[in-house]
Design a protein around this motif. Structure first.
Motif: not given
Length: 212
Positions: A167-179, A183-191
């Motif tokens: 949930e946090l990774a998806e939020l960071i991806d939507r609202r920040t340049d670094i996300g 693509g933190l959500a994809a990284m967390v999904d793989q993790f």
């Protein structure tokens, strides 16, 4: 924009936000609105915080975060070299759980006590890791074997931790340049997929048979 928070994950949100602030990522917290979860708490970033501090902080948060630290130790694109070096030392050498817990977990999985299944069973673990530990045993015919037992409650703990991190990774991806960039959500999904495979001892047993 108001932040939608799942009450059951609030504690985990706070843990991550405190980490971000401690290690100077106030920009991520501000851009995502995650400061709302602290409810007036204002921890300051520690300018003296080092990579080894991050390793200790992740260890204190539990097995899921130890595994996350191990993943981050391979991502030189995300963290400076001193942090990568510190996280690389994270190993699954942790305090063992008790003989009583080991027997309870074994009984829950197998439906019998270790002494009813093996010729001998050593309750002193040979090795202890973040997700489980290994015990020496012998089969009825005397052949030595290693018995791997998961930590009590570890599967649900990992599921809860990963739900919050996703949930946090998806939020960071939507609202920040670094996300958006990484693509933190994809990284967390793989993790998550990797962790759940590691918790599937039947899959591990089949892989061992295939290797043999």
């Amino acid at each position: 924009m108001a932040l939608s928070v799942r009450p059951q994950h609030l504690r985990r949100y706070k843990d991550v936000v405190r980490l971000l602030l401690k290690y100077g990522r106030h920009d991520i917290v501000a851009q995502t609105g995650l400061d709302e979860v602290l409810d007036g708490e204002h921890p300051d970033g520690e300018l003296t915080a080092k990579g080894e501090d991050l390793a200790h902080d992740l260890e204190a948060l539990g097995p899921t975060y130890v595994k996350l630290g191990q993943l981050l130790s391979t991502r030189a694109d995300l963290l400076p070299a001193p942090y990568i070096k510190a996280l690389a030392r994270l190993q699954d050498d942790v305090e063992p759980f008790s003989a009583e817990q080991a027997e309870e977990a074994f009984c829950a999985a197998v439906g019998a006590r270790p002494k009813d299944v093996f010729g001998t069973f050593d309750y002193e673990p040979l090795a202890s890791a973040s997700l489980g530990q290994v015990h020496r045993a012998t089969l009825r015919d005397g052949r030595p074997v290693a018995v791997k037992i998961q930590r009590p409650g570890i599967r649900q703990q990992v599921v809860d931790d990963m739900d919050a991190l996703e949930e946090l990774a998806e939020l960071i991806d939507r609202r920040t340049d670094i996300g958006e960039r990484f693509g933190l959500a994809a990284m967390v999904d793989q993790f998550r997929r990797s962790l759940m495979r590691e918790l599937d001892y039947r899959r591990e047993a089949q892989n061992l048979l295939t290797l043999r």
